[in-house]
Design a protein around this motif. Structure first.
Motif, mmCIF file in Angstrom:
data_model
loop_
_atom_site.group_PDB
_atom_site.id
_atom_site.type_symbol
_atom_site.label_atom_id
_atom_site.label_comp_id
_atom_site.label_asym_id
_atom_site.label_seq_id
_atom_site.Cartn_x
_atom_site.Cartn_y
_atom_site.Cartn_z
ATOM 1 N N LYS A 250 0.812 -1.215 0.000
ATOM 2 C CA LYS A 250 0.000 0.000 0.000
ATOM 3 C C LYS A 250 0.848 1.269 0.000
ATOM 4 O O LYS A 250 0.308 2.376 0.103
ATOM 5 C CB LYS A 250 -0.933 0.002 1.215
ATOM 6 C CG LYS A 250 -2.022 -1.065 1.151
ATOM 7 C CD LYS A 250 -2.988 -0.935 2.318
ATOM 8 C CE LYS A 250 -4.095 -1.974 2.221
ATOM 9 N NZ LYS A 250 -5.064 -1.848 3.341
ATOM 10 N N GLU A 252 3.090 4.410 -1.310
ATOM 11 C CA GLU A 252 2.815 5.382 -2.373
ATOM 12 C C GLU A 252 3.319 4.923 -3.743
ATOM 13 O O GLU A 252 2.606 5.025 -4.748
ATOM 14 C CB GLU A 252 3.476 6.712 -2.014
ATOM 15 C CG GLU A 252 3.388 7.761 -3.111
ATOM 16 C CD GLU A 252 4.275 8.974 -2.848
ATOM 17 O OE1 GLU A 252 4.418 9.810 -3.760
ATOM 18 O OE2 GLU A 252 4.830 9.073 -1.736
ATOM 19 N N ILE A 255 1.111 2.037 -5.234
ATOM 20 C CA ILE A 255 -0.231 2.497 -5.597
ATOM 21 C C ILE A 255 -0.185 3.294 -6.900
ATOM 22 O O ILE A 255 -0.978 3.076 -7.824
ATOM 23 C CB ILE A 255 -0.846 3.350 -4.464
ATOM 24 C CG1 ILE A 255 -1.069 2.500 -3.210
ATOM 25 C CG2 ILE A 255 -2.155 3.982 -4.926
ATOM 26 C CD1 ILE A 255 -2.040 1.351 -3.389
ATOM 27 N N LYS A 256 0.780 4.218 -6.994
ATOM 28 C CA LYS A 256 0.893 5.011 -8.224
ATOM 29 C C LYS A 256 1.267 4.122 -9.408
ATOM 30 O O LYS A 256 0.781 4.340 -10.528
ATOM 31 C CB LYS A 256 1.935 6.117 -8.060
ATOM 32 C CG LYS A 256 2.036 7.013 -9.296
ATOM 33 C CD LYS A 256 3.009 8.163 -9.115
ATOM 34 C CE LYS A 256 3.127 8.995 -10.405
ATOM 35 N NZ LYS A 256 4.079 10.120 -10.265
ATOM 36 N N LEU A 258 0.481 0.937 -9.911
ATOM 37 C CA LEU A 258 -0.732 0.224 -10.331
ATOM 38 C C LEU A 258 -1.669 1.161 -11.101
ATOM 39 O O LEU A 258 -2.188 0.809 -12.162
ATOM 40 C CB LEU A 258 -1.448 -0.350 -9.108
ATOM 41 C CG LEU A 258 -0.818 -1.587 -8.474
ATOM 42 C CD1 LEU A 258 -1.355 -1.795 -7.057
ATOM 43 C CD2 LEU A 258 -1.091 -2.825 -9.320
ATOM 44 N N GLU A 259 -1.875 2.340 -10.554
ATOM 45 C CA GLU A 259 -2.782 3.296 -11.193
ATOM 46 C C GLU A 259 -2.262 3.738 -12.559
ATOM 47 O O GLU A 259 -3.043 3.906 -13.510
ATOM 48 C CB GLU A 259 -2.975 4.505 -10.289
ATOM 49 C CG GLU A 259 -3.754 4.195 -9.017
ATOM 50 C CD GLU A 259 -3.820 5.385 -8.056
ATOM 51 O OE1 GLU A 259 -4.710 5.391 -7.186
ATOM 52 O OE2 GLU A 259 -2.965 6.296 -8.181
ATOM 53 N N THR A 431 -3.687 -8.392 -8.839
ATOM 54 C CA THR A 431 -3.481 -7.254 -9.739
ATOM 55 C C THR A 431 -4.185 -7.464 -11.073
ATOM 56 O O THR A 431 -4.666 -6.508 -11.684
ATOM 57 C CB THR A 431 -1.976 -6.993 -9.980
ATOM 58 O OG1 THR A 431 -1.344 -8.179 -10.455
ATOM 59 C CG2 THR A 431 -1.308 -6.547 -8.694
ATOM 60 N N TYR A 434 -7.595 -6.220 -10.771
ATOM 61 C CA TYR A 434 -7.653 -4.753 -10.821
ATOM 62 C C TYR A 434 -7.534 -4.250 -12.251
ATOM 63 O O TYR A 434 -8.329 -3.409 -12.704
ATOM 64 C CB TYR A 434 -6.542 -4.165 -9.954
ATOM 65 C CG TYR A 434 -6.368 -2.676 -10.123
ATOM 66 C CD1 TYR A 434 -7.378 -1.779 -9.750
ATOM 67 C CD2 TYR A 434 -5.183 -2.142 -10.652
ATOM 68 C CE1 TYR A 434 -7.212 -0.400 -9.905
ATOM 69 C CE2 TYR A 434 -5.011 -0.780 -10.800
ATOM 70 C CZ TYR A 434 -6.029 0.084 -10.431
ATOM 71 O OH TYR A 434 -5.874 1.443 -10.591
ATOM 72 N N ILE A 441 -8.606 -0.917 -6.401
ATOM 73 C CA ILE A 441 -7.231 -0.990 -5.925
ATOM 74 C C ILE A 441 -7.189 -1.227 -4.411
ATOM 75 O O ILE A 441 -6.301 -1.911 -3.903
ATOM 76 C CB ILE A 441 -6.458 0.280 -6.330
ATOM 77 C CG1 ILE A 441 -4.952 0.042 -6.227
ATOM 78 C CG2 ILE A 441 -6.882 1.481 -5.495
ATOM 79 C CD1 ILE A 441 -4.127 1.129 -6.895
ATOM 80 N N GLU A 442 -8.187 -0.694 -3.699
ATOM 81 C CA GLU A 442 -8.249 -0.913 -2.257
ATOM 82 C C GLU A 442 -8.510 -2.377 -1.943
ATOM 83 O O GLU A 442 -7.887 -2.954 -1.025
ATOM 84 C CB GLU A 442 -9.351 -0.047 -1.622
ATOM 85 C CG GLU A 442 -9.066 1.447 -1.625
ATOM 86 C CD GLU A 442 -9.346 2.104 -2.974
ATOM 87 O OE1 GLU A 442 -9.971 1.444 -3.846
ATOM 88 O OE2 GLU A 442 -8.926 3.269 -3.163
ATOM 89 N N THR A 445 -5.261 -4.573 -2.834
ATOM 90 C CA THR A 445 -4.118 -4.358 -1.935
ATOM 91 C C THR A 445 -4.425 -4.847 -0.523
ATOM 92 O O THR A 445 -3.522 -5.313 0.185
ATOM 93 C CB THR A 445 -3.685 -2.879 -1.907
ATOM 94 O OG1 THR A 445 -4.825 -2.047 -1.612
ATOM 95 C CG2 THR A 445 -3.082 -2.470 -3.243
ATOM 96 N N GLU A 449 -1.998 -7.662 1.150
ATOM 97 C CA GLU A 449 -1.419 -7.367 2.458
ATOM 98 C C GLU A 449 -1.778 -8.456 3.473
ATOM 99 O O GLU A 449 -0.919 -8.939 4.223
ATOM 100 C CB GLU A 449 -1.924 -6.008 2.946
ATOM 101 C CG GLU A 449 -1.324 -5.562 4.266
ATOM 102 C CD GLU A 449 -1.891 -4.218 4.695
ATOM 103 O OE1 GLU A 449 -1.113 -3.260 4.814
ATOM 104 O OE2 GLU A 449 -3.136 -4.132 4.903
#
Length: 463
Positions: A250, A252, A255-256, A258-259, A431, A434, A441-442, A445, A449
């Protein structure tokens, strides 16, 4: 490892073979080309090596070392080793390069009492085999020979050890950067990328290079579906594990990452995750076929660049480091690096002889490894002569390719620490959901986790 536990693992692996035997890895690999030969069948090269060495001495004291791998090996290195070591006969067995199946086949041989003395481990998946005791520890051999592992292999040593113990000797590596079509850059009037570019600049360039529609569309870039291929730039700023050793998916950077992968797909700047799976696209076919201007790929692509018969192309190619996450990241030489190792199965009865061969093929055979388009892991071998051998037969220029033989700042596609097997498996499963739009994404992840931290806790409690 206790025999009862070993039997259970063998049964599980055999079941996995039956379940996955028809499967294959979508896309290109880090090694040689696929073959239809059965794992029990020696290649023609094996037969030649076997015949030659059998004629050498015929000594009853000669130890036979069975080496299994999936690369189109330059077997002259085996000839040379056998000639220099009359007490050993190495026989090379080439198995099909068919994704995870090849590793399962090796597991069956190693754990089922088969005659196997040297085997590869790759893509970070060797960590599970180290954890389960499939490989023999090598620390004793390394210490006895006085080897400086840091000097020989640098940052890739995490692929060769588990819990502080060495189980493998790095053999060949994958150095992943951005390979680009110089002609397309020239036509668009865009300067060639270097180690200064950032992620935002990379995306902007990809947009400018995307053109056309339908079957004639040329994408600005291409990111494959390999597990974690979306992750390296995020790994420049975020570690796979938190400071207290837990899953850090999770963070930064991830996350970026994946996005960003999903944004590139959704905007049509690259072939989407779903389209790649549906069309069975590969990095080499798409890039060398002129269907994209850039591709995130490993150094193994040099093999296919050389292969004009199967990948005909006439444009010039360059390679650049991965873009920097942002301007705060160190400039130049940011590459994703992974290593394949050579290991000795714990069940081998000839560990000393196997170790002698492993050292020879890694160290003395580095130039011949480069000659078949594989990137050798052995750093003392790097020089202009080896680089020219690596690119011989391609349209690559030595001045361009030298960047991947420099002092690299490395990041990884996958976690390779404690609980990494479950971490990687959960990443692969979640993934995809997603990228396919099936989960947020929440949600994915959270699952990664949870699965990883449970595995880490279990492993720590069992120590």
């Amino acid at each position: 490892m206790k025999k009862s536990v070993l039997r259970l693992i063998v049964v599980g692996v055999l079941a996995a073979v039956m379940l996955t035997g028809c499967g294959g890895k979508n896309g290109d690999s880090d090694g040689g080309k696929s073959t239809t030969k059965d794992v029990k069948e020696d290649s023609p090269k094996t037969a030649e090596v076997d015949k030659k060495t059998a004629e050498d001495t015929g000594s009853k004291d000669k130890v036979t070392i069975n080496y299994y791998d999936w690369v189109n090996l330059d077997t002259s290195i085996i000839d040379d080793f056998n000639a220099a070591n009359p007490d050993i006969k190495v026989v090379y067995h080439m198995i099909p390069d068919n994704g995870s199946d090849k590793l399962t086949q090796l597991d069956v041989l190693a754990m089922g009492g088969g005659e196997i003395d040297v085997m590869p481990g790759s893509d970070g998946e060797q960590m599970l085999r180290m954890k389960n005791g499939i490989y023999a520890p090598l620390d004793e051999f390394i210490k006895k020979d006085g080897i400086d592992m840091e000097a020989n292999f640098g940052d890739i040593l995490d692929y060769a050890r588990y819990d502080g113990v060495y189980y493998g000797y790095p053999y060949r590596s994958t150095v992943e950067g951005i390979w680009y079509n110089k002609d397309m850059f020239d036509e668009a009037g865009i300067p060639y990328p270097d180690g200064l570019w950032t992620w935002d600049e990379y995306i902007d360039i990809a947009r400018k290079l995307t053109k056309g529609e339908g079957q004639d569309k040329i994408y600005g870039t291409y990111t494959h579906t390999f597990n974690g291929q979306w992750a390296p730039i995020g790994n420049e700023v975020s570690d796979w594990y938190t400071e207290d050793g837990k899953c850090n998916i999770k963070a930064e950077g991830f996350i970026k990452a994946l996005e960003t992968r999903k944004k590139l797909d959704d905007e049509g700047i690259q072939l989407s995750f779903n389209q790649i799976i549906a069309t069975k696209a590969t990095q080499s076919a798409y890039f060398l076929g002129g269907k994209c201007a850039m591709v995130q790929a490993g150094s193994w692509i040099v093999q296919n660049i050389k292969d004009q018969e199967n990948y005909p192309h006439d444009f010039k190619i360059g390679v650049a480091p991965l873009p920097r996450y942002d301007e705060n990241v160190k400039e130049n030489n940011n590459f994703c690096v992974a290593a394949s190792i050579l290991a000795i199965p714990a069940n081998s009865e000839h560990k000393e002889e196997a170790w002698r061969f492993i050292r020879y093929i890694v160290e003395e055979g580095a130039k011949r490894t480069a000659g078949i388009g594989n990137y050798p892991s052995y750093k003392p071998s790097y020089n202009d002569d080896l680089i020219n051998t690596f690119i011989e037969g391609s349209n690559l220029e030595a001045d361009d390719i030298k960047v991947i033989f420099g002092d690299l700042t490395t990041c990884t596609q996958k976690p390779i620490g404690i609980g990494s097997a479950e971490y990687q498996q959960s990443m692969q499963e979640q993934t995809q959901l997603y990228f396919n739009g099936e989960k947020t994404i929440e949600e994915i992840t959270d699952t990664i986790e949870k699965v990883t931290n449970e595995s880490i806790s279990k492993e720590l409690n069992n120590k």
